[in-house]
Design an enzyme around this catalytic site. Sequence first.
Site, PDB file in Angstrom:
ATOM      1  N   HIS A   1      66.160   4.651  81.190  1.00  0.00           N
ATOM      2  CA  HIS A   1      67.390   3.881  81.358  1.00  0.00           C
ATOM      3  C   HIS A   1      68.629   4.756  81.549  1.00  0.00           C
ATOM      4  O   HIS A   1      69.700   4.236  81.857  1.00  0.00           O
ATOM      5  CB  HIS A   1      67.606   2.964  80.145  1.00  0.00           C
ATOM      6  CG  HIS A   1      66.606   1.847  80.056  1.00  0.00           C
ATOM      7  ND1 HIS A   1      66.547   0.837  80.983  1.00  0.00           N
ATOM      8  CD2 HIS A   1      65.631   1.595  79.154  1.00  0.00           C
ATOM      9  CE1 HIS A   1      65.573  -0.004  80.651  1.00  0.00           C
ATOM     10  NE2 HIS A   1      64.993   0.443  79.556  1.00  0.00           N
TER      11      HIS A   1
ATOM     12  N   ASP B   1      55.690  19.963  84.007  1.00  0.00           N
ATOM     13  CA  ASP B   1      55.987  21.247  84.631  1.00  0.00           C
ATOM     14  C   ASP B   1      57.422  21.692  84.354  1.00  0.00           C
ATOM     15  O   ASP B   1      57.713  22.901  84.331  1.00  0.00           O
ATOM     16  CB  ASP B   1      55.750  21.177  86.137  1.00  0.00           C
ATOM     17  CG  ASP B   1      54.275  21.270  86.510  1.00  0.00           C
ATOM     18  OD1 ASP B   1      53.455  21.519  85.609  1.00  0.00           O
ATOM     19  OD2 ASP B   1      53.946  21.077  87.702  1.00  0.00           O
TER      20      ASP B   1
END
Length: 269
Positions: free
Chosen positions: A50, A89
């Site tokens: 959000h 990552d």
Amino acid sequence: MPLQLASTFRDNLAEADRPLIGMWVCSGSPLVAEICAGSGLDWLLIDGEHGPLGLESIVAQLQAIAGYPITPLVRAPSGDTVIIKQYLDLGVQNLLVPMVNTGDEARAVVSAVRYPPHGVRGVGSALARGARWNRVDNYLTRADEFTSLFVQIETADAVANAAEIASVDGVDGAFVGPSDLAASMGLLGQQEHPDVVASVEQTIRTIAGLGKPVGVNAFDPSVAHRYLEAGAHFVLVGADVALLARGSEALTAKYIPSSDPAETTRASY
């Protein structure tokens, strides 16, 4: 010398002798994240669902927080395999995935977190901050050691399936979202309705009974304490943007007498 990564939220919960208390960081600001990181709280939730957060913003916030004794949990916008790969990552060690409603959905998220042959996570450790560009010894074979996965239970269907979801191997814990749960129950905006609170407490008891940590969002102190008494292991009790909104409204009411205090009252998240 190989680099060492921070302990995971999973490990911190296992070692804790009390519930862990945290707050949301939704602003997208690394400066605000750093301010919150020095608060003395146990953990922060960086909200990619959000909040206005892109990949660069998440990296900057993780870097800003890294120097403080606080644990970041990062919420992805969805359980999409590519998004999860990118987050991991980037160096997200503790991942929260929203809207997990079934055991099958939970298993799919676990697969996205794990490398083959146990999952489908794409391999790019030499290019990634998550492995510190392969400076973490044997990162590919030890990735599960450095990563914890939490799933969000926030619909009536998910509550019904809570035991199956929490029992999935690779799910380290669950987080209950009363706001979306209330909406799914036809009680939009009424996350403190007795039926919603009862469903949250039921879910807490179910998951805690399985030996898995379970958390919840509760801005109202009385509700937060009720959930802690019900057995919640970790709780969010505020948000950067909400604190700023309510604080600025209080400042306005203090110095501008003509302002209507009723207009500055807002429902909690």
